[in-house]
Scaffold this active site. Sequence first.
Site, PDB file in Angstrom:
ATOM      1  N   CYS A 147     -11.991  13.456  16.235  1.00 18.82           N
ATOM      2  CA  CYS A 147     -11.846  12.751  14.956  1.00 18.82           C
ATOM      3  C   CYS A 147     -13.200  12.543  14.279  1.00 18.82           C
ATOM      4  CB  CYS A 147     -11.147  11.407  15.156  1.00 18.82           C
ATOM      5  SG  CYS A 147     -12.046  10.263  16.226  1.00 18.82           S
ATOM      6  N   PHE A 176      -9.588  11.531  28.600  1.00 18.75           N
ATOM      7  CA  PHE A 176      -9.368  10.562  27.522  1.00 18.75           C
ATOM      8  C   PHE A 176      -7.917  10.700  27.028  1.00 18.75           C
ATOM      9  CE2 PHE A 176     -13.743  12.196  27.255  1.00 18.75           C
ATOM     10  CZ  PHE A 176     -14.504  11.029  27.355  1.00 18.75           C
ATOM     11  N   GLU A 187      -7.572   8.481  32.121  1.00 16.97           N
ATOM     12  CA  GLU A 187      -7.716   7.501  31.040  1.00 16.97           C
ATOM     13  C   GLU A 187      -8.254   6.195  31.617  1.00 16.97           C
ATOM     14  OE1 GLU A 187      -7.733   5.053  27.905  1.00 16.97           O
ATOM     15  OE2 GLU A 187      -7.412   7.206  27.715  1.00 16.97           O
ATOM     16  N   CYS A 210       0.838  -1.192   0.000  1.00 15.78           N
ATOM     17  CA  CYS A 210       0.000   0.000   0.000  1.00 15.78           C
ATOM     18  C   CYS A 210       0.875   1.244   0.000  1.00 15.78           C
ATOM     19  CB  CYS A 210      -0.911   0.005   1.221  1.00 15.78           C
ATOM     20  SG  CYS A 210      -1.962   1.474   1.320  1.00 15.78           S
ATOM     21  N   GLN A 264      -1.611   7.631  16.977  1.00 16.86           N
ATOM     22  CA  GLN A 264      -2.115   8.152  15.712  1.00 16.86           C
ATOM     23  C   GLN A 264      -1.376   7.462  14.553  1.00 16.86           C
ATOM     24  OE1 GLN A 264      -4.663   9.976  15.305  1.00 16.86           O
ATOM     25  NE2 GLN A 264      -4.931  11.354  17.017  1.00 16.86           N
ATOM     26  N   ASN A 321      -9.938  14.651  24.469  1.00 16.52           N
ATOM     27  CA  ASN A 321      -9.607  13.939  23.233  1.00 16.52           C
ATOM     28  C   ASN A 321     -10.409  12.640  23.186  1.00 16.52           C
ATOM     29  OD1 ASN A 321      -8.256  13.178  20.858  1.00 16.52           O
ATOM     30  ND2 ASN A 321      -6.603  12.191  21.997  1.00 16.52           N
TER      31      ASN A 321
END
Length: 358
Positions: free
Chosen positions: A314, A221, A242, A71, A192, A288
């Site tokens: 996101c 988060f 978290e 890819c 990420q 987040n």
Amino acid sequence: MDYPDQILRKEKVLKESLSGITVPPLLPTEISALTNFRNKAKLVVTGTKENPVIGLWGDKNPDDGRELLNCSLHVPPINDLLNQLPEFIRAASLEPYHISSRKGELKGIIVFYSDTTKETYLRFVLRSKESIDRIKKHANTLSHVNCLSVNIQPVPHAILEGEEEIFITEMKSIHHKLDHVSASLGPRAFVQTNQNMAEKLYRTAAEWVKESRHEKFMELFCGQGAFSFFCAPYIKEGLGIEINPDAVKEANQSAKDSKLNHLKFKSADAAKVEDEILKFDPDIMLVNPPRRGLATAVNLLLKQKPATIIYSSCNHETLSSDLKILKESYKIKRIKIFDMFAHTSHFETLVELSRLTE
């Protein structure tokens, strides 16, 4: 679609999603490299052990997989490793899992490569422990793999990962560095997929924190605390929350190793930490959340009402929903897109909100 048109489309989508909210002009979008930017790959395995197909499920029949060994989105070391795996699968006699018959062992492959430390972790997702000994036997044939583990996912559903992780190598994590921030990444760590864009996101958030001049910083988060570590030079006290205890353990270890004694991390559901928030009393909070958004945690923000909120999202739809709740007490100071996921409809948005004067 040409890349400039992709960016215009995403900016248009965000503006439309935020209709009904007073929004300042978008800051210039941070654009991505167009190839070789993905540091992480999650791929399914179909076919047979003699002819495995590593890539994607088929469109009509999931068992008719589509190969994706080269890819152009992946960084080259990931493609190099993926091209070693068909021979490894044959040598270790790993029968790919078939959804239709619910037979076979090897369900998927997850790989992460750190550009900065040149270390790689590789995970085989298996239905059972039947083939672990054969994987151990042939593990030394895989070049450049620092952390190798097996994830057991026994249920016949479209869930890529299970709860049990079995390590094949002595190393149970790899070293990773983003800008000046060093971290230890285990197989379950959130990271990420676009390292260069992630650095831009974290640096921008840190700059906003610096400009705010606030000193008590809380991150909800927080994962392994990437935002907190980038913001550390500009705050006097930081607390990250978290739900994943492994991520919290690694974040606290990273803070200790970096001698950042003013950063602390705790394991708790970010939506159920009202006591922690009231006790810490932050004047700036960075959130987040996952794709589902803040959910009930939005009420914690409204109750605490820190002077500044920085929201990294996101999912523009849940971001919009949360901002429409927060708009009664906050105004948007600035907003910026980071094109973390080029060639897809997805993008990351960073928003700074200031509390309205009462």
